[in-house]
Structure formats: C-alpha cells, structure tokens
Design a protein around this motif. Structure first.
Motif, PDB file in Angstrom:
ATOM      1  N   ASP A 189      10.895  52.143  45.880  1.00 55.91           N
ATOM      2  CA  ASP A 189      11.472  51.694  47.155  1.00 55.91           C
ATOM      3  C   ASP A 189      10.788  50.427  47.658  1.00 55.91           C
ATOM      4  OD1 ASP A 189      13.297  53.755  47.196  1.00 55.91           O
ATOM      5  OD2 ASP A 189      12.100  55.040  48.501  1.00 55.91           O
ATOM      6  N   THR A 190       9.468  50.348  47.526  1.00 52.00           N
ATOM      7  CA  THR A 190       8.752  49.157  47.993  1.00 52.00           C
ATOM      8  C   THR A 190       9.155  47.932  47.183  1.00 52.00           C
ATOM      9  OG1 THR A 190       6.889  50.432  48.798  1.00 52.00           O
ATOM     10  CG2 THR A 190       6.465  48.124  48.309  1.00 52.00           C
ATOM     11  N   GLN A 191       9.293  48.080  45.887  1.00 50.65           N
ATOM     12  CA  GLN A 191       9.720  46.960  45.053  1.00 50.65           C
ATOM     13  C   GLN A 191      11.125  46.508  45.429  1.00 50.65           C
ATOM     14  OE1 GLN A 191       9.130  48.875  41.283  1.00 50.65           O
ATOM     15  NE2 GLN A 191       7.163  47.859  40.934  1.00 50.65           N
ATOM     16  N   GLN A 192      12.007  47.456  45.689  1.00 52.08           N
ATOM     17  CA  GLN A 192      13.365  47.100  46.095  1.00 52.08           C
ATOM     18  C   GLN A 192      13.359  46.367  47.433  1.00 52.08           C
ATOM     19  OE1 GLN A 192      15.772  50.631  46.048  1.00 52.08           O
ATOM     20  NE2 GLN A 192      15.764  50.768  43.823  1.00 52.08           N
ATOM     21  N   ARG A 193      12.544  46.842  48.378  1.00 51.31           N
ATOM     22  CA  ARG A 193      12.470  46.185  49.679  1.00 51.31           C
ATOM     23  C   ARG A 193      11.886  44.779  49.559  1.00 51.31           C
ATOM     24  NH1 ARG A 193      10.850  51.738  51.520  1.00 51.31           N
ATOM     25  NH2 ARG A 193      12.643  52.490  52.702  1.00 51.31           N
ATOM     26  N   THR A 194      10.924  44.600  48.652  1.00 45.83           N
ATOM     27  CA  THR A 194      10.322  43.288  48.447  1.00 45.83           C
ATOM     28  C   THR A 194      11.350  42.296  47.904  1.00 45.83           C
ATOM     29  OG1 THR A 194       8.164  44.300  48.049  1.00 45.83           O
ATOM     30  CG2 THR A 194       8.464  42.055  47.248  1.00 45.83           C
ATOM     31  N   VAL A 195      12.105  42.719  46.895  1.00 42.95           N
ATOM     32  CA  VAL A 195      13.124  41.845  46.310  1.00 42.95           C
ATOM     33  C   VAL A 195      14.226  41.552  47.326  1.00 42.95           C
ATOM     34  CG1 VAL A 195      14.940  41.717  44.546  1.00 42.95           C
ATOM     35  CG2 VAL A 195      12.662  42.529  43.937  1.00 42.95           C
ATOM     36  N   THR A 196      14.667  42.586  48.019  1.00 35.51           N
ATOM     37  CA  THR A 196      15.727  42.398  49.011  1.00 35.51           C
ATOM     38  C   THR A 196      15.270  41.465  50.127  1.00 35.51           C
ATOM     39  OG1 THR A 196      16.593  44.594  48.518  1.00 35.51           O
ATOM     40  CG2 THR A 196      17.305  43.589  50.576  1.00 35.51           C
ATOM     41  N   GLY A 197      14.038  41.633  50.579  1.00 34.72           N
ATOM     42  CA  GLY A 197      13.492  40.741  51.612  1.00 34.72           C
ATOM     43  C   GLY A 197      13.413  39.309  51.127  1.00 34.72           C
ATOM     44  N   GLY A 198      12.988  39.122  49.896  1.00 34.24           N
ATOM     45  CA  GLY A 198      12.899  37.775  49.330  1.00 34.24           C
ATOM     46  C   GLY A 198      14.259  37.112  49.213  1.00 34.24           C
ATOM     47  N   MET A 199      15.249  37.871  48.765  1.00 36.98           N
ATOM     48  CA  MET A 199      16.586  37.306  48.611  1.00 36.98           C
ATOM     49  C   MET A 199      17.209  37.010  49.974  1.00 36.98           C
ATOM     50  SD  MET A 199      16.735  36.920  45.456  1.00 36.98           S
ATOM     51  CE  MET A 199      18.334  36.188  45.495  1.00 36.98           C
ATOM     52  N   GLY A 200      17.037  37.918  50.908  1.00 36.59           N
ATOM     53  CA  GLY A 200      17.563  37.676  52.252  1.00 36.59           C
ATOM     54  C   GLY A 200      16.883  36.495  52.911  1.00 36.59           C
ATOM     55  N   GLY A 201      15.582  36.403  52.729  1.00 32.55           N
ATOM     56  CA  GLY A 201      14.835  35.277  53.287  1.00 32.55           C
ATOM     57  C   GLY A 201      15.244  33.953  52.663  1.00 32.55           C
ATOM     58  N   ALA A 202      15.466  33.971  51.357  1.00 32.77           N
ATOM     59  CA  ALA A 202      15.892  32.742  50.671  1.00 32.77           C
ATOM     60  C   ALA A 202      17.264  32.292  51.155  1.00 32.77           C
ATOM     61  CB  ALA A 202      15.912  32.956  49.161  1.00 32.77           C
ATOM     62  N   ALA A 203      18.168  33.240  51.299  1.00 36.00           N
ATOM     63  CA  ALA A 203      19.510  32.887  51.767  1.00 36.00           C
ATOM     64  C   ALA A 203      19.474  32.343  53.188  1.00 36.00           C
ATOM     65  CB  ALA A 203      20.425  34.104  51.685  1.00 36.00           C
ATOM     66  N   THR A 204      18.756  33.035  54.048  1.00 43.07           N
ATOM     67  CA  THR A 204      18.651  32.579  55.436  1.00 43.07           C
ATOM     68  C   THR A 204      17.948  31.228  55.513  1.00 43.07           C
ATOM     69  OG1 THR A 204      18.574  34.883  56.162  1.00 43.07           O
ATOM     70  CG2 THR A 204      17.827  33.221  57.734  1.00 43.07           C
ATOM     71  N   GLY A 205      16.873  31.089  54.762  1.00 46.51           N
ATOM     72  CA  GLY A 205      16.146  29.822  54.746  1.00 46.51           C
ATOM     73  C   GLY A 205      16.985  28.675  54.217  1.00 46.51           C
ATOM     74  N   ALA A 206      17.827  28.952  53.217  1.00 41.67           N
ATOM     75  CA  ALA A 206      18.691  27.905  52.672  1.00 41.67           C
ATOM     76  C   ALA A 206      19.707  27.441  53.709  1.00 41.67           C
ATOM     77  CB  ALA A 206      19.408  28.406  51.423  1.00 41.67           C
ATOM     78  N   VAL A 207      20.237  28.392  54.455  1.00 46.75           N
ATOM     79  CA  VAL A 207      21.213  28.023  55.491  1.00 46.75           C
ATOM     80  C   VAL A 207      20.538  27.193  56.574  1.00 46.75           C
ATOM     81  CG1 VAL A 207      22.685  28.944  57.319  1.00 46.75           C
ATOM     82  CG2 VAL A 207      22.745  29.963  55.042  1.00 46.75           C
ATOM     83  N   ILE A 208      19.404  27.663  57.046  1.00 48.70           N
ATOM     84  CA  ILE A 208      18.679  26.928  58.089  1.00 48.70           C
ATOM     85  C   ILE A 208      18.213  25.576  57.551  1.00 48.70           C
ATOM     86  CG2 ILE A 208      16.612  26.920  59.548  1.00 48.70           C
ATOM     87  CD1 ILE A 208      16.989  29.995  59.732  1.00 48.70           C
ATOM     88  N   GLY A 209      17.719  25.556  56.314  1.00 53.03           N
ATOM     89  CA  GLY A 209      17.285  24.306  55.700  1.00 53.03           C
ATOM     90  C   GLY A 209      18.426  23.327  55.515  1.00 53.03           C
ATOM     91  N   ALA A 210      19.616  23.832  55.171  1.00 47.38           N
ATOM     92  CA  ALA A 210      20.769  22.951  55.008  1.00 47.38           C
ATOM     93  C   ALA A 210      21.139  22.294  56.337  1.00 47.38           C
ATOM     94  CB  ALA A 210      21.962  23.733  54.457  1.00 47.38           C
ATOM     95  N   ILE A 211      21.027  23.050  57.398  1.00 41.15           N
ATOM     96  CA  ILE A 211      21.307  22.487  58.717  1.00 41.15           C
ATOM     97  C   ILE A 211      20.267  21.426  59.069  1.00 41.15           C
ATOM     98  CG2 ILE A 211      21.372  23.030  61.190  1.00 41.15           C
ATOM     99  CD1 ILE A 211      22.521  25.792  60.340  1.00 41.15           C
ATOM    100  N   ALA A 212      19.000  21.712  58.703  1.00 47.56           N
ATOM    101  CA  ALA A 212      17.913  20.788  59.018  1.00 47.56           C
ATOM    102  C   ALA A 212      17.832  19.624  58.029  1.00 47.56           C
ATOM    103  CB  ALA A 212      16.585  21.538  59.042  1.00 47.56           C
ATOM    104  N   GLY A 213      18.496  19.742  56.869  1.00 45.61           N
ATOM    105  CA  GLY A 213      18.517  18.628  55.934  1.00 45.61           C
ATOM    106  C   GLY A 213      17.835  18.872  54.602  1.00 45.61           C
ATOM    107  N   ASN A 214      17.230  20.042  54.381  1.00 48.31           N
ATOM    108  CA  ASN A 214      16.564  20.308  53.110  1.00 48.31           C
ATOM    109  C   ASN A 214      16.721  21.789  52.764  1.00 48.31           C
ATOM    110  OD1 ASN A 214      14.949  20.475  50.873  1.00 48.31           O
ATOM    111  ND2 ASN A 214      13.277  19.287  51.747  1.00 48.31           N
ATOM    112  N   ALA A 215      17.821  22.138  52.105  1.00 50.59           N
ATOM    113  CA  ALA A 215      18.123  23.524  51.784  1.00 50.59           C
ATOM    114  C   ALA A 215      17.101  24.131  50.826  1.00 50.59           C
ATOM    115  CB  ALA A 215      19.521  23.635  51.190  1.00 50.59           C
ATOM    116  N   GLY A 216      16.626  23.353  49.871  1.00 43.71           N
ATOM    117  CA  GLY A 216      15.659  23.873  48.902  1.00 43.71           C
ATOM    118  C   GLY A 216      14.352  24.280  49.546  1.00 43.71           C
ATOM    119  N   MET A 217      13.837  23.437  50.428  1.00 42.27           N
ATOM    120  CA  MET A 217      12.594  23.757  51.124  1.00 42.27           C
ATOM    121  C   MET A 217      12.786  24.970  52.024  1.00 42.27           C
ATOM    122  SD  MET A 217       9.413  23.118  51.644  1.00 42.27           S
ATOM    123  CE  MET A 217       9.039  21.454  51.193  1.00 42.27           C
ATOM    124  N   GLY A 218      13.924  25.019  52.706  1.00 42.11           N
ATOM    125  CA  GLY A 218      14.215  26.165  53.561  1.00 42.11           C
ATOM    126  C   GLY A 218      14.300  27.452  52.768  1.00 42.11           C
TER     127      GLY A 218
END
Length: 89
Positions: A25-54
């Motif tokens: 369960d912890t491994q699943q939560r870690t992967v899910t958190g990472g993927m959710g964070g990456a997706a959210t960061g990419a969206v916010i980064g795209a708005i700010a001008g750098n999707a990869g960094m976000g």
C-alpha cells in the motif's frame, strides 16, 4: 513541446498505475502521489511557462507526500492491530 510533455506524463501514468498490482500500500501511495504531483506540476508549470520544471517539482513533492502518507497509514494499522490483540488478552 507542451504536447510532448503532456503525452510523456500520460504514458508514464498509465504504465505506472498498471504495474501497481504487486506493490504494498505504501509503494502504491508513493507512485500515485508522484504521478499526481507530476501532472499537477506540469499543468501549473505550463501556465507559468515551464511545464518540465513544474512536473519535476510536482513529482518530487507528490512522491514525498505519498510516501509519508503511506507510512502514516501503516502506523495507524499497526496501532489498530495492537489494540485488537490487547483487547483479546
């Protein structure tokens, strides 16, 4: 470039979630958190001008958050099981 980043994130999300069957369960939560964070960061980064960094920052934050949440839930489960064992004594 933006479409490429979003495509890569989508492909990684699909393959990561498909491989969660044999994980704890912890491994699943870690992967899910990472993927959710990456997706959210990419969206916010795209708005700010750098999707990869976000995406990178979001993935790191999401992975850490998912791991910590998983460890917290494990601790709760251990405490619950200990309480049940103590109740039967």
């Amino acid at each position: 470039m933006k479409r490429f980043s979003i495509s890569v994130i989508a492909i990684l999300a699909i393959t990561s979630l498909a491989g969660c069957a044999g994980m704890s369960d912890t491994q699943q939560r870690t992967v899910t958190g990472g993927m959710g964070g990456a997706a959210t960061g990419a969206v916010i980064g795209a708005i700010a001008g750098n999707a990869g960094m976000g995406a990178a920052i979001g993935a790191a934050a999401g992975t850490a958050g998912g791991y910590l949440y998983g460890k917290h839930k494990e601790s709760e489960q251990r405490a619950y099981e200990q309480g049940r064992r103590d109740a039967y004594r």
